[in-house]
Write an enzyme that holds these catalytic residues in place. Structure first.
Site, PDB file in Angstrom:
ATOM      1  N   ASP A   1       0.789  -1.241   0.089  1.00 58.09           N
ATOM      2  CA  ASP A   1      -0.002   0.127   0.163  1.00 58.09           C
ATOM      3  C   ASP A   1       0.950   1.143   0.102  1.00 58.09           C
ATOM      4  O   ASP A   1       2.017   1.096   0.556  1.00 58.09           O
ATOM      5  CB  ASP A   1      -0.860  -0.032   1.248  1.00 58.09           C
ATOM      6  CG  ASP A   1      -1.928   0.775   1.063  1.00 58.09           C
ATOM      7  OD1 ASP A   1      -2.425   1.335  -0.079  1.00 58.09           O
ATOM      8  OD2 ASP A   1      -2.751   1.450   1.905  1.00 58.09           O
TER       9      ASP A   1
ATOM     10  N   ARG B   1      -0.951   9.361  -9.751  1.00 54.21           N
ATOM     11  CA  ARG B   1      -0.826   8.164  -9.021  1.00 54.21           C
ATOM     12  C   ARG B   1      -0.538   7.015  -9.757  1.00 54.21           C
ATOM     13  O   ARG B   1       0.387   6.131  -9.282  1.00 54.21           O
ATOM     14  CB  ARG B   1      -2.369   7.826  -8.435  1.00 54.21           C
ATOM     15  CG  ARG B   1      -3.055   8.703  -7.539  1.00 54.21           C
ATOM     16  CD  ARG B   1      -4.522   8.548  -7.251  1.00 54.21           C
ATOM     17  NE  ARG B   1      -4.558   6.861  -6.818  1.00 54.21           N
ATOM     18  CZ  ARG B   1      -4.341   6.592  -5.585  1.00 54.21           C
ATOM     19  NH1 ARG B   1      -4.044   7.641  -4.461  1.00 54.21           N
ATOM     20  NH2 ARG B   1      -4.411   5.282  -5.122  1.00 54.21           N
TER      21      ARG B   1
ATOM     22  N   ASN C   1     -10.907  -2.592  -5.440  1.00 58.07           N
ATOM     23  CA  ASN C   1     -10.026  -1.801  -6.337  1.00 58.07           C
ATOM     24  C   ASN C   1     -10.669  -1.569  -7.573  1.00 58.07           C
ATOM     25  O   ASN C   1     -10.596  -0.570  -8.330  1.00 58.07           O
ATOM     26  CB  ASN C   1      -8.576  -2.359  -6.591  1.00 58.07           C
ATOM     27  CG  ASN C   1      -8.059  -1.839  -5.178  1.00 58.07           C
ATOM     28  OD1 ASN C   1      -7.046  -2.670  -5.002  1.00 58.07           O
ATOM     29  ND2 ASN C   1      -8.239  -1.220  -4.360  1.00 58.07           N
TER      30      ASN C   1
ATOM     31  N   ARG D   1       2.139  -5.087   6.011  1.00 59.78           N
ATOM     32  CA  ARG D   1       1.585  -4.024   5.502  1.00 59.78           C
ATOM     33  C   ARG D   1       2.259  -2.878   5.432  1.00 59.78           C
ATOM     34  O   ARG D   1       2.577  -2.247   6.499  1.00 59.78           O
ATOM     35  CB  ARG D   1       0.061  -3.355   5.941  1.00 59.78           C
ATOM     36  CG  ARG D   1      -0.621  -2.637   5.097  1.00 59.78           C
ATOM     37  CD  ARG D   1      -2.152  -2.534   5.560  1.00 59.78           C
ATOM     38  NE  ARG D   1      -2.731  -1.231   4.502  1.00 59.78           N
ATOM     39  CZ  ARG D   1      -4.000  -1.524   4.114  1.00 59.78           C
ATOM     40  NH1 ARG D   1      -4.787  -2.197   4.584  1.00 59.78           N
ATOM     41  NH2 ARG D   1      -4.431  -0.495   3.322  1.00 59.78           N
TER      42      ARG D   1
ATOM     43  N   ARG E   1      -4.682  -2.057   9.022  1.00 60.77           N
ATOM     44  CA  ARG E   1      -6.006  -3.016   8.693  1.00 60.77           C
ATOM     45  C   ARG E   1      -5.549  -3.836   7.582  1.00 60.77           C
ATOM     46  O   ARG E   1      -4.484  -3.836   6.829  1.00 60.77           O
ATOM     47  CB  ARG E   1      -7.100  -2.002   8.058  1.00 60.77           C
ATOM     48  CG  ARG E   1      -6.664  -0.935   7.047  1.00 60.77           C
ATOM     49  CD  ARG E   1      -7.909  -0.170   6.466  1.00 60.77           C
ATOM     50  NE  ARG E   1      -7.619   0.705   5.573  1.00 60.77           N
ATOM     51  CZ  ARG E   1      -7.554   2.202   5.723  1.00 60.77           C
ATOM     52  NH1 ARG E   1      -7.836   2.671   6.967  1.00 60.77           N
ATOM     53  NH2 ARG E   1      -7.015   2.931   4.681  1.00 60.77           N
TER      54      ARG E   1
ATOM     55  N   SER F   1      -7.884  -4.981   5.081  1.00 61.32           N
ATOM     56  CA  SER F   1      -8.432  -4.785   3.873  1.00 61.32           C
ATOM     57  C   SER F   1      -8.849  -5.860   3.023  1.00 61.32           C
ATOM     58  O   SER F   1      -8.595  -5.997   1.910  1.00 61.32           O
ATOM     59  CB  SER F   1      -7.602  -3.709   2.895  1.00 61.32           C
ATOM     60  OG  SER F   1      -7.352  -2.408   3.399  1.00 61.32           O
TER      61      SER F   1
HETATM   62  C1  IPE Z   1      -5.250  -2.733  -0.318  1.00 60.75           C
HETATM   63  O1  IPE Z   1      -4.999  -1.371  -0.303  1.00 60.75           O
HETATM   64  C2  IPE Z   1      -5.290  -3.457  -1.608  1.00 60.75           C
HETATM   65  C3  IPE Z   1      -3.929  -3.638  -2.094  1.00 60.75           C
HETATM   66  C4  IPE Z   1      -2.888  -3.283  -1.551  1.00 60.75           C
HETATM   67  C5  IPE Z   1      -4.015  -4.090  -3.363  1.00 60.75           C
HETATM   68  P1  IPE Z   1      -5.986  -0.085  -0.453  1.00 60.75           P
HETATM   69  O2  IPE Z   1      -5.517   0.933  -0.540  1.00 60.75           O
HETATM   70  O3  IPE Z   1      -7.004  -0.794  -1.465  1.00 60.75           O
HETATM   71  O4  IPE Z   1      -6.925  -0.735   0.757  1.00 60.75           O
HETATM   72  P2  IPE Z   1      -7.743   0.665   1.875  1.00 60.75           P
HETATM   73  O5  IPE Z   1      -8.485   1.501   0.830  1.00 60.75           O
HETATM   74  O6  IPE Z   1      -6.674   1.286   2.419  1.00 60.75           O
HETATM   75  O7  IPE Z   1      -8.288  -0.260   2.810  1.00 60.75           O
HETATM   76  C1  IPE Z   2      -1.727   0.338  -3.219  1.00 65.67           C
HETATM   77  O1  IPE Z   2      -1.316   1.536  -3.299  1.00 65.67           O
HETATM   78  C2  IPE Z   2      -1.829  -0.447  -4.674  1.00 65.67           C
HETATM   79  C3  IPE Z   2      -3.262  -0.826  -4.880  1.00 65.67           C
HETATM   80  C4  IPE Z   2      -4.264  -0.612  -4.317  1.00 65.67           C
HETATM   81  C5  IPE Z   2      -3.460  -1.235  -6.284  1.00 65.67           C
HETATM   82  P1  IPE Z   2      -2.592   2.533  -3.403  1.00 65.67           P
HETATM   83  O2  IPE Z   2      -2.986   2.878  -4.919  1.00 65.67           O
HETATM   84  O3  IPE Z   2      -3.679   2.080  -2.391  1.00 65.67           O
HETATM   85  O4  IPE Z   2      -1.981   3.928  -2.837  1.00 65.67           O
HETATM   86  P2  IPE Z   2      -2.459   4.869  -1.665  1.00 65.67           P
HETATM   87  O5  IPE Z   2      -2.871   3.932  -0.412  1.00 65.67           O
HETATM   88  O6  IPE Z   2      -3.684   5.516  -2.406  1.00 65.67           O
HETATM   89  O7  IPE Z   2      -1.398   5.643  -1.112  1.00 65.67           O
HETATM   90 MG    MG Z   3      -4.160   2.486  -0.615  1.00 63.52          MG
END
Ligand code: IPE
Ligand code: IPE
Ligand code: MG
Length: 258
Positions: free
Chosen positions: A18, A31, A66, A186, A192, A194
């Protein structure tokens, strides 16, 4: 970098990767640039895990939830996946890494599924390490799918509901093919799960780090494994019944990871 005792490695490490978006935003970049850098971090961490001798590494690359992100971000993530399923082939083959995947893979576009299938076929004979990508994965969804399969078997008379136990259910969970998670990491500062591996990580040791995924590298993995090795895992027992692992180890049993 911490010291890692290579004789007491976690057998299955799972990572919630993450923080890609925040990494990019902090640099004034879109992003998607963070996701691209995140894919580079995957290579570093995969190599480091293999070099240490960790048998199974499961990476949360894309959750079922996602899919509800903006379409251009979803498209960019699928494109990156397709690209890396080709570009990392030699890396996997040279390191004898077997690729596996869990999740509702049928939801991936055909081109991604085709590349995934090809690379899994090309690496299925290797046993250096199993790298499992969680794609379109959700732990609740995985359990719902497993329950549906068992319900079908009950309905067609091939399964007696009275015989259902945790092994019956576990046998239907693709994420359990490489066993329970010992260490769950994580990145990105959130504490969390997730929807990641709720069954397999039931007794996992949890390691949360503020480091954003694109900044996570080999040394971060060694640190996480070092922290894991200081924990006392009890599995519901009392301390005397478990091996106390937080006492200082003799220097001779410690090996530097690099
Ligand atoms: C968890 O991250 C999913 C992945 C790393 C693929 P998210 O960014 O989607 O999770 P939340 O929204 O913080 O719970
Ligand atoms: C994790 O990074 C990758 C995926 C969930 C695919 P994020 O895209 O959730 O990055 P943040 O949490 O918004 O920084
Ligand atoms: Mg994230």
């Amino acid at each position: 970098m911490g010291l890692v005792d290579v004789s007491r490695l976690p057998q299955h490490v799972a990572i919630i990767m993450d923080g890609n978006g925040r990494w990019a935003q902090a640099r004034g970049q879109p992003r998607t640039a963070g996701h691209a850098r995140g894919a580079d971090a995957v290579r570093d961490v995969m190599r480091a895990a293999r070099r240490l001798g960790i048998p199974a590494l499961t990476l949360y690359a894309f959750s079922e939830q996602n899919w509800d992100r903006p379409q251009d971000e979803v498209d960019a993530l699928v494109d990156l996946l397709c690209e890396h399923l080709v570009s990392e082939r030699d890396e996997l083959v040279d390191n004898e890494i077997r690729l596996s995947a869990i999740g509702r893979l049928h939801k991936l576009p055909t081109r991604a599924r085709a590349r995934l299938r090809a690379l899994m076929a090309d690496t299925e004979q290797y046993d250096g390490m199993t790298l499992t990508l969680a794609l379109s994965y959700g732990g609740r969804e995985e359990m719902v799918d497993a329950v549906r399969t068992l319900a079908d078997r009950v309905a067609n008379g091939t399964l007696d509901p009275k015989t259902i136990d945790s092994v019956t259910l576990e046998d239907e969970l693709a994420s359990m093919k490489v066993g329970p998670v010992d260490l769950l990491i994580r990145t990105g500062g959130e504490q969390r799960m997730s929807n990641f591996l709720p069954w397999g990580a039931a007794y996992a040791e949890l390691h949360f780090t503020d480091e954003l995924w694109p900044d996570f590298g080999a040394n971060s993995l060694y640190d996480a494994v070092g922290c894991y090795q200081k924990r006392e895992r009890r599995f519901g027992l009392i301390p005397d019944d478990c091996e106390a692992v937080d006492a200082p180890l003799p220097q001779s049993s410690l090996e530097s990871a690099v």
